[in-house]
Structure formats: C-alpha cells, structure tokens
Design a protein around this motif. Structure first.
Motif, PDB file in Angstrom:
ATOM      1  N   PRO A 279      -3.580   3.076   3.892  1.00 51.74           N
ATOM      2  CA  PRO A 279      -2.395   3.864   4.235  1.00 51.74           C
ATOM      3  C   PRO A 279      -1.108   3.109   3.918  1.00 51.74           C
ATOM      4  O   PRO A 279      -1.105   1.878   3.870  1.00 51.74           O
ATOM      5  CB  PRO A 279      -2.524   4.088   5.749  1.00 51.74           C
ATOM      6  CG  PRO A 279      -3.664   3.250   6.208  1.00 51.74           C
ATOM      7  CD  PRO A 279      -4.403   2.727   5.023  1.00 51.74           C
ATOM      8  N   GLU A 280      -0.022   3.848   3.733  1.00 54.30           N
ATOM      9  CA  GLU A 280       1.250   3.229   3.333  1.00 54.30           C
ATOM     10  C   GLU A 280       1.617   2.073   4.261  1.00 54.30           C
ATOM     11  O   GLU A 280       1.491   2.176   5.488  1.00 54.30           O
ATOM     12  CB  GLU A 280       2.372   4.273   3.345  1.00 54.30           C
ATOM     13  CG  GLU A 280       3.694   3.704   2.852  1.00 54.30           C
ATOM     14  CD  GLU A 280       4.740   4.780   2.569  1.00 54.30           C
ATOM     15  OE1 GLU A 280       4.647   5.453   1.527  1.00 54.30           O
ATOM     16  OE2 GLU A 280       5.630   4.945   3.422  1.00 54.30           O
TER      17      GLU A 280
ATOM     18  N   ALA B   5       0.844  -1.207   0.000  1.00 50.91           N
ATOM     19  CA  ALA B   5       0.000   0.000   0.000  1.00 50.91           C
ATOM     20  C   ALA B   5       0.875   1.251   0.000  1.00 50.91           C
ATOM     21  O   ALA B   5       1.932   1.294   0.629  1.00 50.91           O
ATOM     22  CB  ALA B   5      -0.905  -0.013   1.235  1.00 50.91           C
ATOM     23  N   GLY B   6       0.406   2.253  -0.725  1.00 46.13           N
ATOM     24  CA  GLY B   6       1.169   3.501  -0.828  1.00 46.13           C
ATOM     25  C   GLY B   6       1.991   3.564  -2.103  1.00 46.13           C
ATOM     26  O   GLY B   6       2.517   4.613  -2.457  1.00 46.13           O
TER      27      GLY B   6
END
Ligand code: HEM
Length: 301
Positions: free
Chosen positions: A277-278, A252-253
């Motif tokens: 979210p990252e 993710a990110g």
C-alpha cells in the motif's frame, strides 16, 4: 538558523554573524524568517545565559550538535566569532518563490557554487514546513523526515499530483503524497539544467551525502569569518551512534514512471521500488514550538 543567519552576507556589506539572534527584532520581521521565530527566541534565551559565547558561535555550534543528534554527519565547529554589530539587510535569504537564477545569484554572491547549494539542501531531508500552509504544520519534505538520507532527492523528482493542505500557496508546488510538502524552490532546482545532474548524483551514490553536506556546512559556518582567528573546537560536537539509512528507493504506490528524470547527461539510476500500500509518511516528533496550549507540549527548561 545556521543558514538564515550566515547567508545574510555579501562581500559588499559588513559581516554580521549572529545577527539573527542579536537583532532578532529586525531580522524576524523578514518574510523568509517566518518559520523560525520560535527556535530563534527559544535559543536566544539560552544564549543569553552564556555571555562569553557570541551569538554566531552559539548558532553554528547548535547547528552542528542538532545535525549530529539526528545522526547526520559531524560538522566541524570553529569557535571565536566576534559579536555582530548590525542586523543583516532584508532580501538576503532565498525565498521558495524565487527563480533558480535568483537563488543561484544570491548564493554565488555569498561565495557558494550551485553544487554547494544542492549540498546544503540535503538539510531538507530532515525538514518540515510550518508557515507556508499553516493548516498542515510539521509536514515533511520527504517520507523519511527523521533520517538524514537521500530520499528527499528522489521524492522531489516524483510527479506532483496534489496540494496536501488547503490548496496552493506562494512557494509551494504539488506534492506526490498527501502528507508530504514540496517547495517550489526544491522542485525547480531538481529540474533545472544547471543543477539537475548534480541533484541526481545523490541518488546515484548515496554515500556522498554526508561528506558533501559536512563540507558545505563548515563553509557556511565560516562565511565572512577569518578562519585563522578561530579555534577548532570540533571535539565539542557529540559523537552519536550512526544510523545506516536505506539506499534511495521509490516509495510504495509510485513507480519509475512517476519520476521526472531531468538530467539529460545520464539516465536515471536503477533503484528499488517498494511494493504494498502507498507509503504513509510520519510526522516528525513535535519539538517545543512555544505553543503551550497544545497537548503534549512540555516546558523547555
Ligand atoms: C534555496 C534555498 C532555500 C530555500 C528557498 C529554503 C526554504 C525553506 C522553507 C520555505 C522552509 C519551510 C519554513 C516553514 O514554513 O516553516 C524551509 C525549512 C527548512 N530549511 Fe530551507 N531553504 C533553503 C535552503 C536551506 C539551507 C541551505 C538549509 C540548511 C543549511 C535549510 C534548512 C532548513 C531546515 C532545517 C528547515 C526545517 C525547519 C524546521 O523544521 O522548522 N534550508 N526551508
């Protein structure tokens, strides 16, 4: 330890398996061994309690057990290496600042193809750095440092955007995440035309990682040895519950646009991208690093 001991071999020189432990006073002075002094010293103390087992056997058995305990593949263990008679010469171990040609030449001299080097580098799926940037010890090379999986091969291809610690160091290049470390050697091998398509093949078919790594590790454990005089004691390597890792994915990110696809023969495979979210990257649990003054350390008895 398995790699740093075994790779000190060249057909032009005498074989000296186990020399990393027996001649630790010499070999731990090599700059490439900076990060493994504590494991060597700790394990040597244990090996000394079992004089009937050679240092070479100890190192290769310990590697097979450790890899299996991390749910990696079962590596064959051959017993009966003679004790070493001399330390390995300096400059036999690849350095993260080396060019690809230098790494491939060194591995080739020891009997390994470029593909076998990449197979062995699957070990960096379970690895951390301590000594290149000492301000961020135990920083892993991928986002799943406790799982033997192919994420290392994906994440080394993500565009680097930052140095995770206190700036740039020899052997380090920019990493895609603040808690992930990237070796220059991994970065270059992932992108070099001689190795990039083989690198990508681990992402195209994640099932190859276990068998390829097990075969290359067995070969590493036998470098310079007469296999005919060794005994197959693979049954001693424990059987543990297998973990099925997630298929390769983009954390993710990041997105496919961040992948620096380097294989010119085939397109980069379609893999899923995590949303949200990252991705936060866990630090692997800290083993006994011999640093007794830190909270949480326990005596290794
Ligand atoms: C081109 C060849 C290679 C280079 C340049 C290289 C370089 C490095 C470096 C610089 C580190 C971090 C050391 C530290 O700061 O503590 C490291 C960690 C590690 N490497 Fe490699 N490596 C190579 C190949 C291999 C191979 C073939 C294996 C195993 C078969 C291996 C297994 C590991 C492991 C397990 C760690 C983590 C050690 C720990 O957790 O303390 N590496 N490597």
């Amino acid at each position: 330890m398995s790699f740093h001991d075994a790779i000190g071999f060249s057909p032009a020189l005498n074989k000296s398996d186990g020399s990393l432990m027996k001649f630790s006073d010499v070999e731990l002075e090599f700059p490439q061994n900076a990060g493994i002094d504590t494991p060597v010293i700790t394990n040597k103390a244990i090996a000394l309690r079992f004089p009937a087992i050679s240092y070479g056997d100890y190192i290769q058995f310990a590697a097979a057990v450790a890899i299996r305990n991390c749910a990696g593949p079962r590596i064959k263990f051959w017993h009966g290496r003679p004790d070493p008679t001399a330390a390995s010469p300096p400059d036999m171990i690849p350095d993260p600042s080396d060019s690809v040609t230098k790494m491939l030449d060194r591995m080739g001299d020891a009997g390994f193809t470029p593909e076998e080097l990449i197979d062995l580098l699957a070990s960096h799926s379970l690895a951390v750095q301590e000594d290149i940037d000492k301000t961020i010890p135990f920083t892993p090379f991928d986002s799943t440092p406790t799982v033997f999986d192919t994420q290392f091969f994906v994440e080394t291809l993500l565009e680097g955007t930052m140095f995770p610690g206190n700036g740039s160091h020899p052997g380090e290049v920019m990493s895609p995440f603040p808690d992930e470390f990237r070796l220059q050697s991994d970065f270059l091998l992932a992108r070099d035309s001689r190795t990039s398509c083989y690198w990508q093949s681990f992402i195209e078919d994640e099932s190859v990682i276990g068998p390829r790594f097990a075969k290359a590790m067995e070969k590493l454990s036998l470098v310079g040895q007469d296999k005919g005089s060794l005994v197959d004691c693979s049954h001693m390597v424990p059987d543990v519950v297998d973990i099925t890792p997630r298929p390769p994915h983009i954390p993710a990110g990041k997105s496919l646009d961040d992948i620096e696809a380097s294989c010119t023969e085939r397109p980069f495979p379609t893999i899923t991208t995590d949303s949200g979210p990252e991705t936060s990257i866990p630090k692997p649990p800290k083993g006994n690093d011999g640093d007794d003054d830190e909270e949480g350390d326990t005596e290794d008895d």
